[in-house]
Design an enzyme around this catalytic site. Sequence first.
Site, PDB file in Angstrom:
ATOM      1  N   ARG A 237      44.651  35.194  42.071  1.00 34.93           N
ATOM      2  CA  ARG A 237      44.506  34.921  40.648  1.00 34.93           C
ATOM      3  C   ARG A 237      44.659  33.407  40.464  1.00 34.93           C
ATOM      4  O   ARG A 237      45.432  32.763  41.180  1.00 34.93           O
ATOM      5  CB  ARG A 237      45.592  35.634  39.827  1.00 34.93           C
ATOM      6  CG  ARG A 237      45.390  37.131  39.667  1.00 34.93           C
ATOM      7  CD  ARG A 237      44.178  37.466  38.785  1.00 34.93           C
ATOM      8  NE  ARG A 237      44.005  38.889  38.557  1.00 34.93           N
ATOM      9  CZ  ARG A 237      43.222  39.693  39.266  1.00 34.93           C
ATOM     10  NH1 ARG A 237      42.529  39.214  40.286  1.00 34.93           N
ATOM     11  NH2 ARG A 237      43.111  40.975  38.960  1.00 34.93           N
ATOM     12  N   GLU A 266      39.192  31.963  32.783  1.00 38.94           N
ATOM     13  CA  GLU A 266      37.908  32.562  33.184  1.00 38.94           C
ATOM     14  C   GLU A 266      37.211  33.110  31.952  1.00 38.94           C
ATOM     15  O   GLU A 266      37.876  33.737  31.122  1.00 38.94           O
ATOM     16  CB  GLU A 266      38.145  33.692  34.201  1.00 38.94           C
ATOM     17  CG  GLU A 266      38.720  33.180  35.509  1.00 38.94           C
ATOM     18  CD  GLU A 266      38.992  34.286  36.526  1.00 38.94           C
ATOM     19  OE1 GLU A 266      38.614  35.449  36.272  1.00 38.94           O
ATOM     20  OE2 GLU A 266      39.590  33.994  37.574  1.00 38.94           O
ATOM     21  N   HIS A 285      34.646  34.854  40.108  1.00 40.89           N
ATOM     22  CA  HIS A 285      35.494  36.044  40.284  1.00 40.89           C
ATOM     23  C   HIS A 285      34.651  37.213  40.807  1.00 40.89           C
ATOM     24  O   HIS A 285      34.546  38.259  40.174  1.00 40.89           O
ATOM     25  CB  HIS A 285      36.202  36.412  38.978  1.00 40.89           C
ATOM     26  CG  HIS A 285      37.437  37.244  39.198  1.00 40.89           C
ATOM     27  ND1 HIS A 285      38.571  37.128  38.431  1.00 40.89           N
ATOM     28  CD2 HIS A 285      37.717  38.223  40.102  1.00 40.89           C
ATOM     29  CE1 HIS A 285      39.488  37.999  38.851  1.00 40.89           C
ATOM     30  NE2 HIS A 285      38.992  38.668  39.866  1.00 40.89           N
TER      31      HIS A 285
HETATM   32  C1  DGY Z   1      40.728  43.184  40.788  1.00 40.08           C
HETATM   33  O1  DGY Z   1      40.321  44.316  41.003  1.00 40.08           O
HETATM   34  O2  DGY Z   1      41.891  42.932  40.477  1.00 40.08           O
HETATM   35  C2  DGY Z   1      39.723  42.094  40.895  1.00 40.08           C
HETATM   36  O3  DGY Z   1      40.289  40.843  40.970  1.00 40.08           O
HETATM   37  C3  DGY Z   1      38.807  42.165  39.703  1.00 40.08           C
HETATM   38  O4  DGY Z   1      39.543  41.846  38.571  1.00 40.08           O
END
Ligand code: DGY
Length: 334
Positions: A237, A266, A285
């Site tokens: 993250r 984001e 992402h």
């Molecule tokens: C998750 O599944 O956590 C991925 O990062 C998509 O948000």
Amino acid sequence: MKKRIVLYKRLSDALLARLHQHVEVTYVDTTGKDGLARLRDALPGAHGLLGASLRLDHSLLDLAPQLQVVSSVSVGVDNYDIAELTRRGVLLTNTPDVLTETTADTGFALILASARRVVELANWVRDGHWQANLGPSHFGCDVHGKTLGIVGMGRIGEALARRGAAGFGMRVLYHSSRPKPEVDARHGAQYRSLDALLSEADFVCLTVPLSSSTEELIGARELALMKPEAILVNIARGRVVNERALIDALREQRIRAAGLDVFVQEPLPVDSPLLHLANVVATPHIGSATQETREAMARCAVENLLSALAGQRPANLVNEQAWGNGQPNNTIAT
Ligand code: DGY
């Protein structure tokens, strides 16, 4: 009578049909300036929510007093106030496992793209600069045989370790909440303190979930521990890294490069300095974003939701305590 769910993510026809068999579905498009208002209108009377990337604050939860389950189409659950959902007896489910290999692929794509300068040089060719043989100023660095440092040794961390060790002959170091001898045995990986990992690794790959203990885990001090030729890859993250400190380190070439799939904000703002640094590969992402994996995640989320509404313990329950808090209240036939 069928229970009612609010769906805020597009699903395939097959999964929609599966939902329609058992529940009444209200689809809400939460994008755009009226998205939140549309969601607010749909929440009263909802027993379940299914979607991703939505911050469910108290005011939204207050609108859905009958809510029993929030089924997130993600493995990460940092968007949710888990304590609050638990207090309200609302089950939270996620979609682990099905995205592990795909997300590890993304990690390796970023390792390779950053090391071999794939995006920068592909753009250079496209812009018509390839007029003669390349010189050292265009060279990248090797990946095979180097040291891969993985921060967070969960499922995705281990899938990266396997790729690094078996596919690229890398020495694998990792840091996690505790040493994992089974991982050491499977991949020849070695546990390190975070500081030791940062100072030894050629590639530092972040895979930890975001929590109060991992927020800004990598700041100016940690970046200063990295080798000048090292590359940082973040598939966890954005907030695990202090982005300001990272931008400074990249700008001053105190580390070689970064491959980033996640950002503090984001979508990444178009004026982000990260987009103006040649030594940054930024992707939107895409960790789990393949057709096969997103469908598998959505299927998993649908089954979690239907189990919860049927009074069965969902396979991927995040807040165990909520199950003890009086769930299930009502059931449906599946
Ligand atoms: C998750 O599944 O956590 C991925 O990062 C998509 O948000």
